[in-house]
Structure formats: C-alpha cells, structure tokens
Design an enzyme around this catalytic site. Sequence first.
Site, PDB file in Angstrom:
ATOM      1  N   LYS A 181       0.836  -1.194   0.000  1.00 51.54           N
ATOM      2  CA  LYS A 181       0.000   0.000   0.000  1.00 51.54           C
ATOM      3  C   LYS A 181       0.877   1.253   0.000  1.00 51.54           C
ATOM      4  CE  LYS A 181      -3.823  -0.510   2.318  1.00 51.54           C
ATOM      5  NZ  LYS A 181      -4.430  -0.811   3.625  1.00 51.54           N
TER       6      LYS A 181
ATOM      7  N   ARG B 154      -3.298   3.080   8.447  1.00 53.22           N
ATOM      8  CA  ARG B 154      -3.616   1.913   7.601  1.00 53.22           C
ATOM      9  C   ARG B 154      -2.464   0.929   7.613  1.00 53.22           C
ATOM     10  NH1 ARG B 154      -4.548   4.790   1.906  1.00 53.22           N
ATOM     11  NH2 ARG B 154      -5.824   2.936   1.490  1.00 53.22           N
TER      12      ARG B 154
ATOM     13  N   GLY C  63      -8.515  -7.620   3.930  1.00 53.59           N
ATOM     14  CA  GLY C  63      -9.292  -7.649   5.160  1.00 53.59           C
ATOM     15  C   GLY C  63      -8.570  -8.215   6.360  1.00 53.59           C
TER      16      GLY C  63
ATOM     17  N   MET D 271      -6.052  -6.819   8.100  1.00 55.36           N
ATOM     18  CA  MET D 271      -5.792  -5.837   9.136  1.00 55.36           C
ATOM     19  C   MET D 271      -6.554  -4.559   8.808  1.00 55.36           C
ATOM     20  SD  MET D 271      -1.825  -6.667   9.719  1.00 55.36           S
ATOM     21  CE  MET D 271      -1.586  -7.040   8.017  1.00 55.36           C
TER      22      MET D 271
ATOM     23  N   ARG E 209      -3.260  -1.408  -6.588  1.00 57.40           N
ATOM     24  CA  ARG E 209      -2.478  -2.647  -6.485  1.00 57.40           C
ATOM     25  C   ARG E 209      -2.897  -3.548  -7.638  1.00 57.40           C
ATOM     26  NH1 ARG E 209      -5.766  -4.346  -1.184  1.00 57.40           N
ATOM     27  NH2 ARG E 209      -7.769  -4.643  -2.150  1.00 57.40           N
TER      28      ARG E 209
ATOM     29  N   HIS F  92     -16.385  -8.230   1.125  1.00 60.02           N
ATOM     30  CA  HIS F  92     -15.353  -9.116   1.667  1.00 60.02           C
ATOM     31  C   HIS F  92     -15.512 -10.531   1.123  1.00 60.02           C
ATOM     32  CE1 HIS F  92     -13.671 -11.841   4.781  1.00 60.02           C
ATOM     33  NE2 HIS F  92     -12.697 -10.944   4.781  1.00 60.02           N
TER      34      HIS F  92
ATOM     35  N   ARG G 197      -0.592 -47.980 -18.955  1.00 63.40           N
ATOM     36  CA  ARG G 197      -0.516 -49.116 -18.015  1.00 63.40           C
ATOM     37  C   ARG G 197      -1.361 -50.257 -18.535  1.00 63.40           C
ATOM     38  NH1 ARG G 197      -1.072 -44.632 -13.566  1.00 63.40           N
ATOM     39  NH2 ARG G 197      -2.467 -43.997 -15.220  1.00 63.40           N
TER      40      ARG G 197
ATOM     41  N   ARG H 206       3.864 -49.745 -20.856  1.00 58.51           N
ATOM     42  CA  ARG H 206       4.561 -50.427 -19.776  1.00 58.51           C
ATOM     43  C   ARG H 206       4.026 -51.856 -19.638  1.00 58.51           C
ATOM     44  NH1 ARG H 206       3.896 -48.336 -13.729  1.00 58.51           N
ATOM     45  NH2 ARG H 206       1.876 -49.337 -13.970  1.00 58.51           N
TER      46      ARG H 206
ATOM     47  N   GLU I 120      12.835 -46.544 -11.062  1.00 57.75           N
ATOM     48  CA  GLU I 120      12.036 -46.231  -9.872  1.00 57.75           C
ATOM     49  C   GLU I 120      12.649 -46.798  -8.606  1.00 57.75           C
ATOM     50  OE1 GLU I 120       8.194 -48.034 -10.687  1.00 57.75           O
ATOM     51  OE2 GLU I 120       9.188 -49.433 -12.018  1.00 57.75           O
TER      52      GLU I 120
ATOM     53  N   SER J  15      12.284 -43.833 -18.055  1.00 53.91           N
ATOM     54  CA  SER J  15      11.182 -43.034 -17.541  1.00 53.91           C
ATOM     55  C   SER J  15      11.204 -43.170 -16.028  1.00 53.91           C
ATOM     56  CB  SER J  15       9.854 -43.532 -18.106  1.00 53.91           C
ATOM     57  OG  SER J  15       8.801 -42.850 -17.478  1.00 53.91           O
TER      58      SER J  15
ATOM     59  N   GLY K 228       9.797 -43.362 -12.635  1.00 56.24           N
ATOM     60  CA  GLY K 228       8.518 -43.547 -11.944  1.00 56.24           C
ATOM     61  C   GLY K 228       8.654 -42.882 -10.592  1.00 56.24           C
ATOM     62  N   THR K 229       8.268 -41.606 -10.530  1.00 55.31           N
ATOM     63  CA  THR K 229       8.608 -40.834  -9.322  1.00 55.31           C
ATOM     64  C   THR K 229       7.743 -41.194  -8.119  1.00 55.31           C
ATOM     65  OG1 THR K 229       7.289 -39.022 -10.200  1.00 55.31           O
ATOM     66  CG2 THR K 229       9.675 -38.880 -10.485  1.00 55.31           C
TER      67      THR K 229
ATOM     68  N   ASP L 144       6.963 -44.413  -7.103  1.00 58.83           N
ATOM     69  CA  ASP L 144       7.714 -45.467  -6.443  1.00 58.83           C
ATOM     70  C   ASP L 144       9.085 -44.966  -6.005  1.00 58.83           C
ATOM     71  OD1 ASP L 144       6.527 -48.050  -5.997  1.00 58.83           O
ATOM     72  OD2 ASP L 144       6.123 -48.093  -8.161  1.00 58.83           O
TER      73      ASP L 144
ATOM     74  N   CYS M  70       7.109 -40.052 -15.291  1.00 59.76           N
ATOM     75  CA  CYS M  70       5.695 -40.390 -15.483  1.00 59.76           C
ATOM     76  C   CYS M  70       4.955 -40.513 -14.164  1.00 59.76           C
ATOM     77  CB  CYS M  70       5.577 -41.684 -16.279  1.00 59.76           C
ATOM     78  SG  CYS M  70       6.243 -43.105 -15.407  1.00 59.76           S
TER      79      CYS M  70
ATOM     80  N   TYR N 286      11.017 -34.917 -21.353  1.00 61.34           N
ATOM     81  CA  TYR N 286       9.567 -34.685 -21.247  1.00 61.34           C
ATOM     82  C   TYR N 286       9.081 -35.009 -19.836  1.00 61.34           C
ATOM     83  CZ  TYR N 286       9.009 -39.708 -21.257  1.00 61.34           C
ATOM     84  OH  TYR N 286       9.085 -41.020 -20.905  1.00 61.34           O
TER      85      TYR N 286
HETATM   86  P1  ADP Z   1      -7.773  -2.181   3.260  1.00 55.00           P
HETATM   87  O1  ADP Z   1      -6.390  -2.692   3.235  1.00 55.00           O
HETATM   88  O2  ADP Z   1      -8.679  -2.973   4.125  1.00 55.00           O
HETATM   89  O3  ADP Z   1      -8.323  -1.891   1.907  1.00 55.00           O
HETATM   90  P2  ADP Z   1      -7.312   0.639   3.525  1.00 55.00           P
HETATM   91  O4  ADP Z   1      -6.174   1.122   4.315  1.00 55.00           O
HETATM   92  O5  ADP Z   1      -7.169   0.684   2.061  1.00 55.00           O
HETATM   93  O6  ADP Z   1      -7.707  -0.803   4.039  1.00 55.00           O
HETATM   94  O7  ADP Z   1      -8.563   1.489   3.963  1.00 55.00           O
HETATM   95  C1  ADP Z   1      -9.852   1.120   3.650  1.00 55.00           C
HETATM   96  C2  ADP Z   1     -10.606   2.291   3.106  1.00 55.00           C
HETATM   97  O8  ADP Z   1     -10.555   3.364   3.992  1.00 55.00           O
HETATM   98  C3  ADP Z   1     -10.053   2.858   1.818  1.00 55.00           C
HETATM   99  O9  ADP Z   1     -10.515   2.204   0.710  1.00 55.00           O
HETATM  100  C4  ADP Z   1     -10.597   4.261   1.835  1.00 55.00           C
HETATM  101  O10 ADP Z   1     -11.885   4.274   1.318  1.00 55.00           O
HETATM  102  C5  ADP Z   1     -10.610   4.576   3.291  1.00 55.00           C
HETATM  103  N1  ADP Z   1      -9.464   5.439   3.612  1.00 55.00           N
HETATM  104  C6  ADP Z   1      -8.247   5.061   4.017  1.00 55.00           C
HETATM  105  N2  ADP Z   1      -7.458   6.132   4.198  1.00 55.00           N
HETATM  106  C7  ADP Z   1      -8.207   7.196   3.891  1.00 55.00           C
HETATM  107  C8  ADP Z   1      -7.974   8.612   3.874  1.00 55.00           C
HETATM  108  N3  ADP Z   1      -6.794   9.113   4.209  1.00 55.00           N
HETATM  109  N4  ADP Z   1      -8.959   9.400   3.497  1.00 55.00           N
HETATM  110  C9  ADP Z   1     -10.152   8.889   3.161  1.00 55.00           C
HETATM  111  N5  ADP Z   1     -10.456   7.609   3.163  1.00 55.00           N
HETATM  112  C10 ADP Z   1      -9.480   6.755   3.520  1.00 55.00           C
HETATM  113 MG    MG Z   2      -7.689  -0.675   0.679  1.00 54.42          MG
HETATM  114 MG    MG Z   3      -9.927  -3.563   5.625  1.00 55.92          MG
END
Ligand code: ADP
Ligand code: MG
Ligand code: MG
Length: 895
Positions: A23, A93, A102, A104, A337, A459, A567, A623, A758, A777, A779-780, A782, A845, A865
């Site tokens: 991030k 974040r 999701g 953290m 990302r 999620h 076989r 075989r 083998e 060949s 025979g991995t 055995d 094989c 192969y």
């Molecule tokens: P996750 O890894 O769960 O996607 P993020 O750190 O991306 O968590 O945060 C989740 C959401 O929180 C982001 O998609 C965004 O909508 C909101 N968010 C995070 N930082 C900010 C910020 N500085 N201003 C406004 N919204 C934010």
């Molecule tokens: Mg995010």
């Molecule tokens: Mg999150």
Amino acid sequence: MAKKWVYMMAEGDASMRNLLGGKGAGLAEMARIGLPVPPGFTVTTEACNAYYESGGKFPEGMWEQVLAAMKELERQTGKGFGDPNNPLLVSVRSGARVSMPGMMDTVLNLGLNEETLKGLAKLTGNERFAYDAYRRFIQMFSRIVRHVDPAPFERILDEYKEKTAGKQDTDLTTDMLKEIVQKFLAYFKEQTGEDFPTDPYEQLRQAIGAVFGSWMGKRAVDYRNFHKLPHDWGTAVNVVTMVFGNMGEDSGTGVAFTRDPATGENRLYGEYLQNAQGEDVVAGIRTPKKISQLQQDMPEIYQQFAEVAKLLEKHYRDMQDMEFTVERGKLWMLQTRAGKRTAAAAIKIAVDMTHEGLITKEEALLRVEPDQVNQLLLPRFDQASKDEATKQGRLLAKGLNASPGAASGFAALDADTAEAWGLEGKPVILVRPETSPDDVHGMLRARGILTQHGGATSHAAVVARGLGLPCVAGTEALRIDTERKQFTAGGKTLKEGDVISIDGTTGEVFEGKIATIETKFTEQKDLVELLTWADEIKKLGVRANADYPRDAERAREFGAQGIGLCRTEHMFFEEDRLPIVQKMILAETDEEREKYLAQLLPVQRGDFEGIFRVMDGLPVIIRLIDPPLHEFLPSYEELLVKVTELRCRGDNPAELAESEKMLATVRAMREANPMLGLRGCRLGIIMPGITKMQVRAIFEAACNCTREGVDVHVEVMIPLVSHVNELHLMRDTLEAVAKQVMEEQNMKVDYMFGTMIEIPRAALTADQIAEYAEFFSFGTNDMTQMTFGISRDDAEGKFLLKYVEDKILPANPFQVLDRDGVGQMLRIGTERGRKTRPTLEVGICGEHGGEPSSVEFCHMIGLDYVSCSPFRVPIARLAAAQAVAREKAKVAKDV
Ligand code: ADP
Ligand code: MG
Ligand code: MG
C-alpha cells in the site's frame, strides 16, 4: 543516528514494496507520477519487526521520526494535528508486502476529539458531517485498536436508524448523531475502564501499536499459514491525511478495477457510494452503485478517474484494483495494487495485454498461475440438471454472481462449523449474512460462499475470488437466522446441514445437488492461445498417462505430445477379462497358461490398436505388466470367509473345491511387502508368458495399424528394474518376440526398448542399465516411496500430512517432487545414463509430471519430457514454459 523508520510519501516509490508494504509503495508511486494522493508517510515493515523483537516496544527513534513526519504533514496541508481551528485528521492503515484482504483494519478520522470536532464542523460548515466522522472514529478505534466488542455500537446505531423515515445511516440527524456519540463514549468507558483518548498523539501512538499488533493476530497468522507466507515480513503502517467522501452528494467513495476481475473484459468495473466513507462499500452497509453510474452522477470525476485508471494500468502494465474518494467534487486516489482476478480473467487479461502490446508473450505466460488453468477446466453445473431443478421448484434465489464456478455441499451457517466439516472432508457451502475477516478460517475450508448482503467488492466476493471459490453474494431474497441455524428463501426453510448448490457464474442458488459437467478445453480460446505461446518457448515435452483410447483422445485435445505411460494391467481388470486373467494365474501347467494367454492376446492387441490410432504420429510408451499378481485375485480375507462358510453349509462341494484352490494359490502368493515383491520385471522373468504375450500384442497391433496408414512409434517399457541383468535378460527375450512378429508380418515398426527407473539402485547404476535401454522413464511415485522409505498408502493417512503441517517436511513429497533427495536420483540417473548413451530419452511419469514445481525441476535437470494425467497436460505445458521464462529472468520458483 537512529535508523530510518519513517518515509514521507515523496521519499518512496514502487520498488520499495518490501520496506513500505504494498500500500505504501503504491501510494508513493502514484504521488510520484503526479496522481492526486493525500499527503502521508509510512512507518516501515522493519519497524514492525523491530517492535516484535523488543517484545512490543517501538524501536528507538521511531516515535520521534513519526512526530517529525506529522510536523511535515502539517506543513504540507497547512493544518494542525489537534488544532481546534483547522484540524488535521489522518487515517492509520496497515499494509504488508502482499495484500492480505481484510486481514488488518484501517482507522479513519484519527485526531478527532470534542475540540477538533467543533473545528471540523465550523470549517466545513457541516456539523452533521463532523459528528458522523466522529462516531465512525470512535467505533473504529474501539474495535480495531482496543478490541472492544463492536456489536453494541451497531445496536445503538440501528436503534436510531429505526427512528428515521429512510432507515439508512445517511438519514440520521445531527442531534441523533450527538446522542449516538455520547452513548458510544459511555460504552467505551464501560468496556475499557478508561476515558476515550482525547490527545491526538496518544490516539496515533495506540493506533500504530495496534497495526503492528494485528500482524500477529489470529486472522493474519491463519491467512499466512494457509498461503504459506512468511511471518517475518511484518506490516508497514501508513498515515495518510484524511479526505472525506461523506461531505454530501458531491462526495463519495469507491472501489474499481481497470478490467472486469471476473471475466477479464476490458472495461472499468467497480462500485461506489455517494456521501460515504471508507469501508462502507466493502462492508455492504448500503447497496453500492455500479461505477458506470458515476458517469451520470459526476461526469467530470468519472472522466478523470477513467484516465487515471488507464494511466495506472499502463504504468504498472497490469490490471489494477483501485480505491478512491471524491471530496466535494475532487478526486483522490487512496490505493492501487495488482487486482485479484479469477482464473478466466487472468488468462484473458494476459492474452489481451499481449495483443495490446503492453506485455510480452513471456510475461503473459508468467501472469497465469498453473493452478488457475486447472480452475478453468473445473466442472460447472449441467444446464439440464439446473432446468430440472428449476422445474421442481428448487431454485431458491438469485444473488450476485460474485465469483464464478459451481459447487454443491452442506450448508454451514457459521465459519467454525464450515471449518470443522471441511476438515472432515465434507463439501461445505458457507452461508452468512455477510462475511468478515473473522470468517476466513471457515471460507478456507468451504467449497463455496453464499451471502445475503454485499456487492461484488464485498469481503466475501474478494476473498472467494482470491481462493478460486464460487461465491454468490447480495442474495437479498435470503433470510438467514444464524441463531436458529436456518435460512429461508423461495418460500422454503432450510436447516444447517441441508444440501444446497450455488452457481457463482450466474448467481443462482438451488436446494439439493446439481449435476456438474466438465468445461470443454477447446472452447477456451484465450487459454488455447496462451498455451500455443507456451509451446513456442518450452523445452520439455509434455506427454500424458493414458491407458485407454478415450484418455488418449483427451490427452491429444489438451495438447499432449505423446503417451508417457500406458498401463497395461488396467486392461486386465475389465469385467470380461478378469476371469480369463484369473484362470491364467491359477493355471497349473504351462499348456493351460498358454491357452488363457492366447485368449488374452487378441484383446490386448485391440487395446493397443485403439491407442496407436488415436496417437497417430506421436510416441506411445507401453509399460508391461507391473503389479503383483495377487491384485487380480480376490483378497485372502474374503476367500477365507467364503471357504469357511461353504464348509459349514456343506451344500456346494464344487464351489468349495474351486474356492479352496483359489485360497491355496492366494495364500502361496501372499507377501509381507507386496510392493517390494514379485512384480514388475521380476514377474516377467519368473513367468515370461505374460510379458511375451504383451509384446506380441503390441507388435501385432503396431503392424496392423501401420498397414492401415497409422504412423506408429512405440516404446516398450520394462518396469521395476534394479539390476542391469534383469533388463538384459528381459530385453533379449522380448526383443526376440518383437523381431519375430515383424518378420511374420513382414513389416518394420519404429520401436524402442527402455525401462522405468524407480528403484534407487537403478538410478545409481544408470550407466550400466543404459546399455540395454534406449529410454528411461522415472517412476517418481515409487522412487519417492523407496528413496524416503515411506509406504505412501500407509503414511498419508497416518503421519505424512502431520509432517507437512508441522513443517518437518516442506511439502508432501508425493505431490511436490523432493528436489534434494528424490531429485538427486533423477539427476544422477539422467547424467549416468546419458554418459553411456548420449541419445537416451529421459522423462518422468509419476504424478509429479503435472505439478508445476516438479515440472520446473525436470526442466532444470534437462529431461526430455514430463508425463501426467490428461487433465493436467495444460498445466504442465504452462509450467514448462514458465520454467524457461523464469530461467531467463533468473528467478527460481519457491518450492
Ligand atoms: P484495506 O487494506 O482494508 O483496503 P485501507 O487502508 O485501504 O484498508 O482502507 C480502507 C478504506 O478506507 C479505503 O478504501 C478508503 O476508502 C478509506 N481510507 C483510508 N485512508 C483514507 C484517507 N486518508 N482518506 C479517506 N479515506 C481513507
Ligand atoms: Mg484498501
Ligand atoms: Mg480492511
């Protein structure tokens, strides 16, 4: 000077992912190329690791650097952290090296207290907004940083929502929000025994500590264990100036992909909510709008966003998953990302981007995981069976097609049950109102996910796509009663444990089981094209293990370049043949045995003709009989019971006599270690009749087919050789038969004689063995058993999987070839064999032939192969090409 623990956004870029997390590196890179990103800074993953090393203390100098970075942020934004007149608010974040959806959570609006709240209200002229931001902050901080039970917050909110006309969170009035805030603060105190922290720096300190802490939280640890990710990467902490999507109808927040993550189609795909903040879209609180709607709602913003999306895709040369917020008509980018995608999308995007000139063919090949190819060939529901179910009224509901694929299983209404059943080996569909990170352990063991709420970026949908599981989300017609463990839909009530079927490609949910069918490979145009590119660069041949003509046909369709293992004993097990085989085994004289072998000859010849015809022009390795003969006879225990019964009853002397004879034979053949007993070439030496018959059948079939115009290339494989003399003897005997047949038929057939390697001794003496073998060949299966000294059938159930779980072994060696041990046998066998005979053809094989890491190893040691089951041929083709591409890129695949 203390180590550098903190980087301002301007100091980072995309290459610093390991240090700044995905991030942080993404934000820095976006800022660097001039995209609108709110100012911020990142605390490094190294700081997180140092935190753990010191038993939960910030490393020396880190906090001072955070304070300095905050000063810099204040300078950049012109606001003050904790300044009631012009408050700076931030989000805190988490962000590891790879995205862990999701795992953290993020805390938004940090820096708010009774004072700054008033400043925010005055500054924005929007008191309601300020209180909304505050109540969100209290909620998030309590849950994420202080682990306070979040349910009562929702209860309080719901209480107030009920009082409004629209019943949505946007309908809450300022006065209501004020009361809510008071109740929230009181609840916090009740739970923690402390006042809610008012000092913004104290809030920040606790929040950063909590992000570090979450790295070792159960959810995160479970996720990493499942995905085999190291625990010592650590997470970075990103502190980012807040921008607000909840400032009215000209504001909003959204999540979008540059291409459709389900199909790969080249169009913006995503969702957004007007007047909303942060996780609202993902959490499925309100049902979001499609991103295309943004074009109508805010045409300029849409235009700008579409351009940013294109630019990011070009810049990263990959499909992006982006998060954005619009604050009073201004677009802010908050994350980018590489987007998670389904198998179908991964393949289409890789192929399309190659055609668009964005990436090379080799890059395209590396963009698709071999397992994704597998997924694409996975079964889907049979339309007729679906129609039938619909007619019977078993179509329960239709939800959002959030992740493709089809699955039937027992409905489990909570994650723990899903996990427990899944571990028992039962097929499970997890059914939830919506899912959260706390459900991931159950999702990992489920065959599919069904939720009542949430959209395509919820999620449940995101995790399911990542795991390759079918998911139907937002099935609003569903009413789930988690307390009574039942749900209703389509006028029916189903209980936990009832069987349901979900189609993640269409969104349909059915009661009961639906029949599945296989996807046709040749209809997967993108995959077929990608694999032709694979064939262009790969060096390994890919053959298939096929015992019957129909398997051989499928193997060719999937692109096999020959048969690596046919076989012959499977043919003996067919219903019409087994009685003859048994009589042949029980024969007391050579003449009697010859009689039954003569009956088997035309049958075997027919089998081979079928295969040669299908494999016209390609090599076929056949075989000779391999298993111990007792496998063709009834079991000793069964016979003992039968004979005892017949004796007691005494009414069928004929059957008794026959059974007694069979019992005597089986008893005589009993071995303590049948897998190390009279089988393979040993059988051919002790009872030459069977293998001679087989070789006659092979060469008669080859002559017949050649006469028909079929191009036959046959390789006769002699199994289980441990000493060169065994092969020498067998080959002399059998080649004489072959020559005799060709003479009788007055034909020449292209043939080779070779052996299966083998047994470790065979690999070690490969130089001697190669004198009499034109091909090897490995025979991995055995070879793995014998190199490890592990009996697979016994071990997998008893201790082997525990070995893997406890990391005593890095992987199950029967699935992933053990490079250090078994791999050395392969390497030594190949080198020594080729020293004697440079033209020696060498392949494998075993089941490893279709496993990507093993395929890569076979490439590395220069085999000719790999051979695997027909279904895995496409996977092996891709893996073989990736091995070449990776070798060029000098990055070895982690085993
Ligand atoms: P996750 O890894 O769960 O996607 P993020 O750190 O991306 O968590 O945060 C989740 C959401 O929180 C982001 O998609 C965004 O909508 C909101 N968010 C995070 N930082 C900010 C910020 N500085 N201003 C406004 N919204 C934010
Ligand atoms: Mg995010
Ligand atoms: Mg999150």
